[in-house]
Design a protein around this motif. Structure first.
Motif, PDB file in Angstrom:
ATOM      1  N   GLY A 183      17.049   4.696   4.640  1.00 54.89           N
ATOM      2  CA  GLY A 183      17.425   3.856   3.518  1.00 54.89           C
ATOM      3  C   GLY A 183      16.298   3.717   2.507  1.00 54.89           C
ATOM      4  O   GLY A 183      15.116   3.923   2.818  1.00 54.89           O
ATOM      5  N   ILE A 184      16.654   3.335   1.312  1.00 53.61           N
ATOM      6  CA  ILE A 184      15.680   3.198   0.230  1.00 53.61           C
ATOM      7  C   ILE A 184      14.978   1.833   0.249  1.00 53.61           C
ATOM      8  O   ILE A 184      13.899   1.679  -0.327  1.00 53.61           O
ATOM      9  N   LYS A 185      15.564   0.855   0.965  1.00 54.51           N
ATOM     10  CA  LYS A 185      15.044  -0.513   0.879  1.00 54.51           C
ATOM     11  C   LYS A 185      13.562  -0.637   1.253  1.00 54.51           C
ATOM     12  O   LYS A 185      12.815  -1.326   0.530  1.00 54.51           O
ATOM     13  N   PRO A 186      13.088  -0.041   2.360  1.00 52.71           N
ATOM     14  CA  PRO A 186      11.657  -0.181   2.664  1.00 52.71           C
ATOM     15  C   PRO A 186      10.756   0.346   1.542  1.00 52.71           C
ATOM     16  O   PRO A 186       9.679  -0.205   1.294  1.00 52.71           O
ATOM     17  N   GLU A 195      14.311   6.349  -7.091  1.00 54.50           N
ATOM     18  CA  GLU A 195      15.769   6.482  -7.069  1.00 54.50           C
ATOM     19  C   GLU A 195      16.179   7.925  -7.316  1.00 54.50           C
ATOM     20  O   GLU A 195      17.138   8.431  -6.704  1.00 54.50           O
ATOM     21  N   SER A 196      15.450   8.615  -8.172  1.00 53.67           N
ATOM     22  CA  SER A 196      15.728  10.023  -8.428  1.00 53.67           C
ATOM     23  C   SER A 196      15.487  10.854  -7.173  1.00 53.67           C
ATOM     24  O   SER A 196      16.271  11.759  -6.845  1.00 53.67           O
ATOM     25  N   VAL A 197      14.418  10.539  -6.460  1.00 53.72           N
ATOM     26  CA  VAL A 197      14.109  11.246  -5.210  1.00 53.72           C
ATOM     27  C   VAL A 197      15.228  11.048  -4.198  1.00 53.72           C
ATOM     28  O   VAL A 197      15.691  12.000  -3.558  1.00 53.72           O
ATOM     29  N   PHE A 198      15.703   9.817  -4.050  1.00 50.17           N
ATOM     30  CA  PHE A 198      16.761   9.544  -3.083  1.00 50.17           C
ATOM     31  C   PHE A 198      18.095  10.162  -3.519  1.00 50.17           C
ATOM     32  O   PHE A 198      18.977  10.369  -2.678  1.00 50.17           O
ATOM     33  N   GLY A 218       4.278  -3.032   6.769  1.00 49.97           N
ATOM     34  CA  GLY A 218       5.379  -3.115   7.726  1.00 49.97           C
ATOM     35  C   GLY A 218       6.510  -2.170   7.339  1.00 49.97           C
ATOM     36  O   GLY A 218       7.200  -1.614   8.206  1.00 49.97           O
ATOM     37  N   THR A 219       6.689  -1.975   6.060  1.00 50.49           N
ATOM     38  CA  THR A 219       7.716  -1.052   5.568  1.00 50.49           C
ATOM     39  C   THR A 219       7.482   0.373   6.052  1.00 50.49           C
ATOM     40  O   THR A 219       8.430   1.132   6.253  1.00 50.49           O
TER      41      THR A 219
END
Length: 309
Positions: A109-112, A84-87, A144-145
């Motif tokens: 996006g962060i989800k994968p 989260e810090s990276v994003f 797959g991500t």
């Protein structure tokens, strides 16, 4: 053995170029076949894929690396907080510097990334899979991500999305095909590494699939190679090839300069299945790999497919 970075928020981090070089080294060392494919990309795309791979590798090391015995749910929670810090644009470790830059250049996006961490959680919680549906979820999360992460870098073209006068037609994004390629590669890893995984008391082959061919878990632990085992492996290889086939259909939707590296990576990795067959399905005593001369010979075919398919 790959060393996990130590999180020290006050330490001086490396430059962006140095961070990308670290990611390149990690990719070259731990994903030789995949790395060859990245060398066929434009330089900026190669660097971005190295940054993504390095993060994925470090994530995998949490449960498969030398210090995996110390990994707990709390470890994964902290790793997600670092993500989260990276994003948010704040790198904590040296390799994070490259990933922050990649995310800024290729918004994603962060989800994968979260889903991949969830895949590592599965490795903490279980070492057997009863059904293929259970395994498929695992394969999506840990591989797959990667296809979803990579799509943002590879780019989607317009020349295979219709004709010029259909400007209002939505651009097709090969999301399912990208996921299929990741699943295909993970299934290939599983088949190649059956023997190694047994040493860690892990069985990724669905137990229902073993039972369908009257092959038991006890047989697997005893490393029995007979007609039953060969039938199991033939079935698994056929399934993996079906996912590769699905993935192939999505390559033509990518920007042209991304098609060759993806075709090359797909063909080289799928070649591991051929080597398993050549080894008479002995994945207990022989490690299947594609020889260098075969890799070289496959590149012209990959180039041709990238032009016409």
């Amino acid at each position: 053995m790959l060393q996990l970075p130590k999180s020290k928020t006050k330490k001086k981090l490396v430059s962006v170029d140095e961070a990308y070089e670290l990611c390149r080294q990690i990719t070259a060392e731990y994903a030789k076949t995949f790395y060859l494919g990245t060398l066929l990309m434009p330089k900026e795309k190669s660097k971005a894929i190295w940054a993504i791979y390095a993060w994925c590798r470090l994530t995998d090391e949490l449960v498969d690396g030398a210090k995996a015995i110390y990994t707990t749910e709390e470890t994964l929670v902290k790793w997600e907080q670092q993500l989260e810090s990276v994003f948010a644009g704040y790198p904590i470790d040296d390799t994070d510097v490259a990933l922050v830059d990649t995310i800024q250049r290729y918004p994603m996006g962060i989800k994968p990334f979260r889903d991949m961490i969830a895949g590592q959680q599965m490795d903490l919680e279980r070492n057997r899979y009863q059904t293929f549906e259970e395994l498929k979820l695992y394969c999506y999360r840990v591989a797959g991500t990667v296809g979803l992460m990579s799509n943002a870098v590879l780019g989607i073209g317009t020349d295979s999305n219709g004709v010029p006068w259909q400007k209002d037609k939505p651009i097709y994004v090969p999301t399912e095909e990208a996921i299929a390629l990741g699943i295909a590669m993970q299934l290939t890893n599983i088949l190649r590494d059956v023997g190694e995984d047994l040493q860690r008391d892990r069985i990724y082959l669905p137990l229902d699939d073993l039972h369908a061919f009257d092959y038991t878990e006890a047989d697997l632990l005893a490393r029995v190679i007979d007609d039953r085992w060969k039938a199991v492996m033939k079935f698994q290889i056929k399934r993996a090839r079906e996912y590769y086939k699905q993935a192939e259909a999505g390559i033509r939707y990518l920007i042209p300069d991304s098609r060759l590296p993806v075709w090359a990576s797909l063909m080289l990795y799928q070649g591991i299945l051929n080597e398993i067959e050549a080894n008479n399905y002995d994945v207990f005593n022989k490690r299947a790999y594609v020889a260098k001369h075969k890799k070289t010979l496959s590149l012209p075919i990959a180039w041709l497919r990238a032009q016409v398919l």
